[in-house]
Scaffold this motif. Structure first.
Motif, PDB file in Angstrom:
ATOM      1  N   LEU A 158       0.100  15.356   6.418  1.00 43.43           N
ATOM      2  CA  LEU A 158       1.168  15.345   7.428  1.00 43.43           C
ATOM      3  C   LEU A 158       2.391  14.615   6.898  1.00 43.43           C
ATOM      4  CD1 LEU A 158      -0.451  14.453  10.876  1.00 43.43           C
ATOM      5  CD2 LEU A 158       0.796  16.536  10.291  1.00 43.43           C
ATOM      6  N   LEU A 159       2.161  13.422   6.350  1.00 46.95           N
ATOM      7  CA  LEU A 159       3.258  12.614   5.821  1.00 46.95           C
ATOM      8  C   LEU A 159       2.689  11.482   4.982  1.00 46.95           C
ATOM      9  CD1 LEU A 159       3.025   9.953   7.812  1.00 46.95           C
ATOM     10  CD2 LEU A 159       4.344  11.387   9.366  1.00 46.95           C
ATOM     11  N   LYS A 160       3.593  10.828   4.248  1.00 46.73           N
ATOM     12  CA  LYS A 160       3.161   9.736   3.376  1.00 46.73           C
ATOM     13  C   LYS A 160       4.257   8.690   3.276  1.00 46.73           C
ATOM     14  CE  LYS A 160       4.549  12.647  -0.484  1.00 46.73           C
ATOM     15  NZ  LYS A 160       4.058  13.619  -1.471  1.00 46.73           N
ATOM     16  N   TYR A 161       3.836   7.454   3.129  1.00 41.13           N
ATOM     17  CA  TYR A 161       4.744   6.328   2.901  1.00 41.13           C
ATOM     18  C   TYR A 161       4.570   5.874   1.463  1.00 41.13           C
ATOM     19  CZ  TYR A 161       6.411   1.571   2.681  1.00 41.13           C
ATOM     20  OH  TYR A 161       7.042   0.439   2.287  1.00 41.13           O
ATOM     21  N   THR A 162       5.692   5.859   0.736  1.00 44.38           N
ATOM     22  CA  THR A 162       5.612   5.494  -0.680  1.00 44.38           C
ATOM     23  C   THR A 162       6.612   4.403  -1.027  1.00 44.38           C
ATOM     24  OG1 THR A 162       7.163   7.257  -1.229  1.00 44.38           O
ATOM     25  CG2 THR A 162       4.822   7.794  -1.324  1.00 44.38           C
ATOM     26  N   SER A 163       6.862   3.498  -0.110  1.00 39.93           N
ATOM     27  CA  SER A 163       7.715   2.312  -0.279  1.00 39.93           C
ATOM     28  C   SER A 163       9.202   2.629  -0.304  1.00 39.93           C
ATOM     29  CB  SER A 163       7.332   1.517  -1.533  1.00 39.93           C
ATOM     30  OG  SER A 163       7.771   2.167  -2.698  1.00 39.93           O
ATOM     31  N   ALA A 164       9.572   3.797   0.105  1.00 32.76           N
ATOM     32  CA  ALA A 164      10.997   4.099   0.262  1.00 32.76           C
ATOM     33  C   ALA A 164      11.369   3.769   1.712  1.00 32.76           C
ATOM     34  CB  ALA A 164      11.264   5.551  -0.089  1.00 32.76           C
ATOM     35  N   ALA A 165      11.780   4.719   2.501  1.00 32.72           N
ATOM     36  CA  ALA A 165      12.136   4.473   3.896  1.00 32.72           C
ATOM     37  C   ALA A 165      10.897   4.107   4.701  1.00 32.72           C
ATOM     38  CB  ALA A 165      12.785   5.712   4.492  1.00 32.72           C
ATOM     39  N   PRO A 186       0.814  -1.227   0.000  1.00 34.10           N
ATOM     40  CA  PRO A 186       0.000   0.000   0.000  1.00 34.10           C
ATOM     41  C   PRO A 186       0.843   1.272   0.000  1.00 34.10           C
ATOM     42  CG  PRO A 186       0.264  -0.770   2.225  1.00 34.10           C
ATOM     43  CD  PRO A 186       1.048  -1.711   1.349  1.00 34.10           C
ATOM     44  N   TYR A 187       0.181   2.359  -0.328  1.00 30.53           N
ATOM     45  CA  TYR A 187       0.714   3.685  -0.071  1.00 30.53           C
ATOM     46  C   TYR A 187      -0.129   4.254   1.077  1.00 30.53           C
ATOM     47  CZ  TYR A 187       2.891   3.011  -4.588  1.00 30.53           C
ATOM     48  OH  TYR A 187       3.623   2.509  -5.627  1.00 30.53           O
ATOM     49  N   LEU A 188       0.534   4.792   2.082  1.00 29.42           N
ATOM     50  CA  LEU A 188      -0.156   5.192   3.306  1.00 29.42           C
ATOM     51  C   LEU A 188       0.073   6.664   3.602  1.00 29.42           C
ATOM     52  CD1 LEU A 188       0.874   2.010   5.234  1.00 29.42           C
ATOM     53  CD2 LEU A 188      -1.489   2.645   4.729  1.00 29.42           C
ATOM     54  N   PHE A 189      -0.933   7.277   4.170  1.00 26.12           N
ATOM     55  CA  PHE A 189      -0.925   8.706   4.397  1.00 26.12           C
ATOM     56  C   PHE A 189      -1.525   9.022   5.772  1.00 26.12           C
ATOM     57  CE2 PHE A 189      -0.262   9.805  -0.104  1.00 26.12           C
ATOM     58  CZ  PHE A 189      -0.649   8.619  -0.714  1.00 26.12           C
ATOM     59  N   VAL A 198      -5.258   5.054   2.938  1.00 27.09           N
ATOM     60  CA  VAL A 198      -4.491   4.105   2.128  1.00 27.09           C
ATOM     61  C   VAL A 198      -4.909   4.206   0.670  1.00 27.09           C
ATOM     62  CG1 VAL A 198      -6.155   2.238   2.531  1.00 27.09           C
ATOM     63  CG2 VAL A 198      -3.801   1.682   1.918  1.00 27.09           C
ATOM     64  N   SER A 199      -3.944   4.010  -0.202  1.00 22.89           N
ATOM     65  CA  SER A 199      -4.201   3.932  -1.631  1.00 22.89           C
ATOM     66  C   SER A 199      -3.406   2.766  -2.190  1.00 22.89           C
ATOM     67  CB  SER A 199      -3.786   5.228  -2.326  1.00 22.89           C
ATOM     68  OG  SER A 199      -3.851   5.090  -3.726  1.00 22.89           O
ATOM     69  N   LEU A 200      -3.945   2.118  -3.205  1.00 19.38           N
ATOM     70  CA  LEU A 200      -3.244   0.983  -3.804  1.00 19.38           C
ATOM     71  C   LEU A 200      -2.368   1.404  -4.978  1.00 19.38           C
ATOM     72  CD1 LEU A 200      -5.907  -1.859  -3.750  1.00 19.38           C
ATOM     73  CD2 LEU A 200      -4.163  -1.257  -2.059  1.00 19.38           C
TER      74      LEU A 200
END
Lengths: 114, 113
Positions: free
Chosen positions: A47-54, A31-34, A93-95
């Motif tokens: 605020l922030l996002k997770y895009t499969s990097a760190a 997932p991509y998470l926010f 969450v987004s796919l």
């Protein structure tokens, strides 16, 4: 289908204390998470996002979140709460990054006690 | 920083009337969305729009709702015959896959009386 569960509709902490807002996701693909914040009578601010990097993501206003695949979690933390942090916080969450809808959790209202 | 602009910020309408909510997405974004937030509840997806057509819609987005991008800059949500339960905050958003993010407008608070 993806979904998000935010544990605790209302969290109250003292000023200066640790803030921990919990988010667990369900997704069939990575997932991509926010995390978004909503101040009273205002819109949604990223605020922030997770895009499969760190896996540890730093955001604005001193917030950070850690992606833990084994726990399907993306909890939001801040070491020291400030009165201005009082707001509603939404995990989403987004796919498909930027090309598909966001699915939001129920939200957590954060109250800061002086 | 580019913004998504929504107008009006507040709208009061009588039950059964048609309303049009307007949004100007970020100019180089390709995907556009409408979301709804009933007071005190979570943000719910209504519809997404790409390449001048609806790409996905939720169960909420029934025949009373329609979206349009009439002139290449505006993105509108129309509710044909409003009901009391349509009272909510409506958010427009836009996104670009290369931009790693979704930008939301400040919302339109719709009150149906």
């Amino acid at each position: 289908a993806q979904s998000v569960t935010q544990l605790g509709s209302h969290v109250s902490v003292s000023e200066g204390a640790l803030v921990l807002l919990r988010c667990n996701y369900s997704s069939s693909v990575p997932p991509y998470l926010f995390w978004y914040v909503q101040y009273p009578n205002q819109g949604l601010q990223l605020l922030l996002k997770y895009t499969s990097a760190a896996t540890l993501v730093k955001g604005i206003n001193g917030f950070e979140a850690e992606f833990k695949k084994s726990e399907t979690s993306f909890h939001l933390t801040k070491p020291s709460a400030h009165m201005s942090d009082a707001a509603e916080y939404f995990c989403a969450v987004s796919l498909l990054q930027g090309a598909q809808k966001l699915v939001f959790g129920q939200g957590t209202r954060l109250t800061i006690n002086p | 920083e580019p913004e998504v602009t929504q107008t009006p910020s507040h709208q009061v309408t009588q039950m059964g009337q048609e309303v049009i909510l307007r949004c100007v997405p970020i100019s180089n974004h390709l995907y556009f969305y409408w979301y709804r937030q009933i007071l005190g509840q979570k943000v719910e997806f209504l519809v997404s729009f790409y390449n001048n057509e609806i790409s996905e819609k939720s169960e909420i987005f029934d025949d009373q709702f329609s979206v349009e991008r009439p002139d290449g800059s505006n993105f509108t949500l129309k509710i044909r015959s409003t009901k009391l339960e349509d009272s909510a905050m409506y958010f427009c958003a836009s996104s670009d896959p290369g931009n790693y993010g979704y930008t939301f407008g400040s919302g339109t608070r719709l009150t149906v009386v």
